[in-house]
Design a protein around this motif. Structure first.
Motif, PDB file in Angstrom:
ATOM      1  N   GLY A 112      46.325  56.773  32.638  1.00 16.59           N
ATOM      2  CA  GLY A 112      45.886  57.472  31.427  1.00 16.59           C
ATOM      3  C   GLY A 112      44.727  58.426  31.632  1.00 16.59           C
ATOM      4  O   GLY A 112      44.769  59.305  32.487  1.00 16.59           O
ATOM      5  N   ARG A 113      43.675  58.178  30.875  1.00 11.12           N
ATOM      6  CA  ARG A 113      42.513  59.073  30.788  1.00 11.12           C
ATOM      7  C   ARG A 113      41.893  59.457  32.138  1.00 11.12           C
ATOM      8  O   ARG A 113      41.519  60.600  32.364  1.00 11.12           O
ATOM      9  CB  ARG A 113      41.484  58.366  29.907  1.00 11.12           C
ATOM     10  CG  ARG A 113      40.204  59.091  29.645  1.00 11.12           C
ATOM     11  CD  ARG A 113      39.361  58.244  28.724  1.00 11.12           C
ATOM     12  NE  ARG A 113      39.291  56.867  29.219  1.00 11.12           N
ATOM     13  CZ  ARG A 113      38.956  55.816  28.486  1.00 11.12           C
ATOM     14  NH1 ARG A 113      38.633  55.960  27.227  1.00 11.12           N
ATOM     15  NH2 ARG A 113      38.935  54.610  29.026  1.00 11.12           N
ATOM     16  N   GLY A 114      41.728  58.493  33.001  1.00 15.14           N
ATOM     17  CA  GLY A 114      41.241  58.813  34.349  1.00 15.14           C
ATOM     18  C   GLY A 114      39.748  59.075  34.483  1.00 15.14           C
ATOM     19  O   GLY A 114      39.320  59.745  35.422  1.00 15.14           O
ATOM     20  N   SER A 115      38.942  58.508  33.581  1.00 15.83           N
ATOM     21  CA  SER A 115      37.496  58.754  33.717  1.00 15.83           C
ATOM     22  C   SER A 115      36.929  58.031  34.942  1.00 15.83           C
ATOM     23  O   SER A 115      36.002  58.536  35.590  1.00 15.83           O
ATOM     24  CB  SER A 115      36.746  58.362  32.444  1.00 15.83           C
ATOM     25  OG  SER A 115      36.737  56.972  32.261  1.00 15.83           O
ATOM     26  N   ASN A 116      37.460  56.864  35.279  1.00 15.34           N
ATOM     27  CA  ASN A 116      37.025  56.195  36.515  1.00 15.34           C
ATOM     28  C   ASN A 116      37.476  56.985  37.745  1.00 15.34           C
ATOM     29  O   ASN A 116      36.752  57.067  38.735  1.00 15.34           O
ATOM     30  CB  ASN A 116      37.547  54.760  36.581  1.00 15.34           C
ATOM     31  CG  ASN A 116      36.671  53.804  35.797  1.00 15.34           C
ATOM     32  OD1 ASN A 116      35.547  53.508  36.204  1.00 15.34           O
ATOM     33  ND2 ASN A 116      37.172  53.354  34.651  1.00 15.34           N
ATOM     34  N   LEU A 117      38.656  57.565  37.664  1.00 14.88           N
ATOM     35  CA  LEU A 117      39.124  58.423  38.760  1.00 14.88           C
ATOM     36  C   LEU A 117      38.138  59.570  38.958  1.00 14.88           C
ATOM     37  O   LEU A 117      37.728  59.860  40.085  1.00 14.88           O
ATOM     38  CB  LEU A 117      40.530  58.976  38.450  1.00 14.88           C
ATOM     39  CG  LEU A 117      40.982  60.121  39.366  1.00 14.88           C
ATOM     40  CD1 LEU A 117      41.145  59.639  40.803  1.00 14.88           C
ATOM     41  CD2 LEU A 117      42.285  60.739  38.862  1.00 14.88           C
ATOM     42  N   ALA A 124      42.580  51.994  38.689  1.00 14.66           N
ATOM     43  CA  ALA A 124      41.617  52.432  37.671  1.00 14.66           C
ATOM     44  C   ALA A 124      42.382  52.737  36.388  1.00 14.66           C
ATOM     45  O   ALA A 124      42.840  53.858  36.176  1.00 14.66           O
ATOM     46  CB  ALA A 124      40.853  53.654  38.161  1.00 14.66           C
ATOM     47  N   GLY A 125      42.576  51.698  35.596  1.00 14.66           N
ATOM     48  CA  GLY A 125      43.350  51.878  34.366  1.00 14.66           C
ATOM     49  C   GLY A 125      44.846  51.970  34.640  1.00 14.66           C
ATOM     50  O   GLY A 125      45.586  52.574  33.872  1.00 14.66           O
ATOM     51  N   HIS A 130      37.802  46.075  35.699  1.00 14.55           N
ATOM     52  CA  HIS A 130      38.196  45.476  34.417  1.00 14.55           C
ATOM     53  C   HIS A 130      36.998  45.480  33.454  1.00 14.55           C
ATOM     54  O   HIS A 130      35.885  45.140  33.874  1.00 14.55           O
ATOM     55  CB  HIS A 130      38.683  44.035  34.655  1.00 14.55           C
ATOM     56  CG  HIS A 130      39.190  43.390  33.411  1.00 14.55           C
ATOM     57  ND1 HIS A 130      40.435  43.673  32.892  1.00 14.55           N
ATOM     58  CD2 HIS A 130      38.615  42.517  32.557  1.00 14.55           C
ATOM     59  CE1 HIS A 130      40.604  42.984  31.774  1.00 14.55           C
ATOM     60  NE2 HIS A 130      39.513  42.273  31.545  1.00 14.55           N
ATOM     61  N   PRO A 131      37.228  45.845  32.183  1.00 18.44           N
ATOM     62  CA  PRO A 131      36.100  45.990  31.260  1.00 18.44           C
ATOM     63  C   PRO A 131      35.654  44.693  30.584  1.00 18.44           C
ATOM     64  O   PRO A 131      35.583  44.614  29.353  1.00 18.44           O
ATOM     65  CB  PRO A 131      36.631  47.001  30.238  1.00 18.44           C
ATOM     66  CG  PRO A 131      38.091  46.725  30.194  1.00 18.44           C
ATOM     67  CD  PRO A 131      38.490  46.294  31.585  1.00 18.44           C
ATOM     68  N   LEU A 176      32.297  51.740  29.563  1.00 15.93           N
ATOM     69  CA  LEU A 176      32.931  52.741  30.419  1.00 15.93           C
ATOM     70  C   LEU A 176      31.887  53.450  31.290  1.00 15.93           C
ATOM     71  O   LEU A 176      32.105  53.692  32.478  1.00 15.93           O
ATOM     72  CB  LEU A 176      33.695  53.751  29.550  1.00 15.93           C
ATOM     73  CG  LEU A 176      34.772  54.565  30.260  1.00 15.93           C
ATOM     74  CD1 LEU A 176      35.844  53.669  30.869  1.00 15.93           C
ATOM     75  CD2 LEU A 176      35.422  55.562  29.295  1.00 15.93           C
TER      76      LEU A 176
END
Ligand code: GRF
Length: 195
Positions: free
Chosen positions: A19-24, A93-94, A115-116, A177
């Motif tokens: 999905g969003r990929g903010s960790n990426l 990552a997600g 994991h959150p 996040l």
């Protein structure tokens, strides 16, 4: 910790997203640093619409979409690509798909996930919602090794924060996040230093 990696060549890493990929994005930024022990050479998405694919493209990182209609076929494509790019570390990552036992065996001890929540508490989805409902005082995030039980592998690193009275699901999601983006690179360094 970092000094250990100076002069050594960087490990080839793949990041798996859905999905969003903010960790990426945070991992890509980190990997560009001179002292980072990893180089992201591949991004895998289980979803062709994943926003995160754009970060791979913007950074000229090879990216593939793996359609999970037929699982053995999907994993065959995955494995072939991982071998082709000489992947030594996989960072989930997600990533919303379950990797088979057979797949996990091939990359034993080389797959991390973020994991959150403060594992072993709140495995699975909708962690922030459940944390709020249960009136927890603390929450956080965890980087762990992946084994065949969901969110249950060895914990590498955690970061904890206090939940405020005014916090809700939305505010917690944002706060955690932000912590995740700091935690994942640190956890990778710790993990690789202890190997
Ligand atoms: C993160 O909260 C991560 O911990 C969980 O899924 C979310 C992915 O967010 N596994 P992003 O795609 O990295 O923005």
């Amino acid at each position: 910790l970092m000094a250990k990696f100076v002069g050594k060549s960087k490990l080839n890493a793949a990041v798996f997203i859905s999905g969003r990929g903010s960790n990426l994005r945070s991992l890509i930024n980190y990997s560009k640093k001179k002292l980072s022990p990893i180089k992201i050479v591949l991004v895998v998405s289980s979803n062709k619409e994943a926003q995160g694919l754009n970060y791979a493209k913007m950074n000229n990182i090879k990216n593939i979409v793996v359609i999970y209609k037929n699982i053995p076929k999907a994993e065959k494509k995955l494995l072939d690509t991982l071998v082709k790019y000489k992947i030594q570390l996989i960072c989930l990552a997600g990533f919303m798909k379950i990797l088979s036992k057979k797949f996990l065996l091939k990359f034993k001890g080389q797959i991390l996930n973020i994991h959150p929540s403060l594992l072993p508490n709140y495995k699975g989805l909708h962690t922030h919602k459940r944390v709020i409902e249960n009136k927890e005082k603390f929450t956080g995030c965890t980087v762990h090794l992946v084994n065949s039980c969901l969110d249950s592998g060895k914990i590498i690193l955690q970061k904890k924060i206090k939940i405020l009275r005014k916090d809700n699901e939305n505010s917690l999601t944002k706060k955690v996040l932000k912590l995740e983006h700091q935690l994942y690179p640190k956890a990778i360094v710790k993990f690789l230093s202890n190997r």
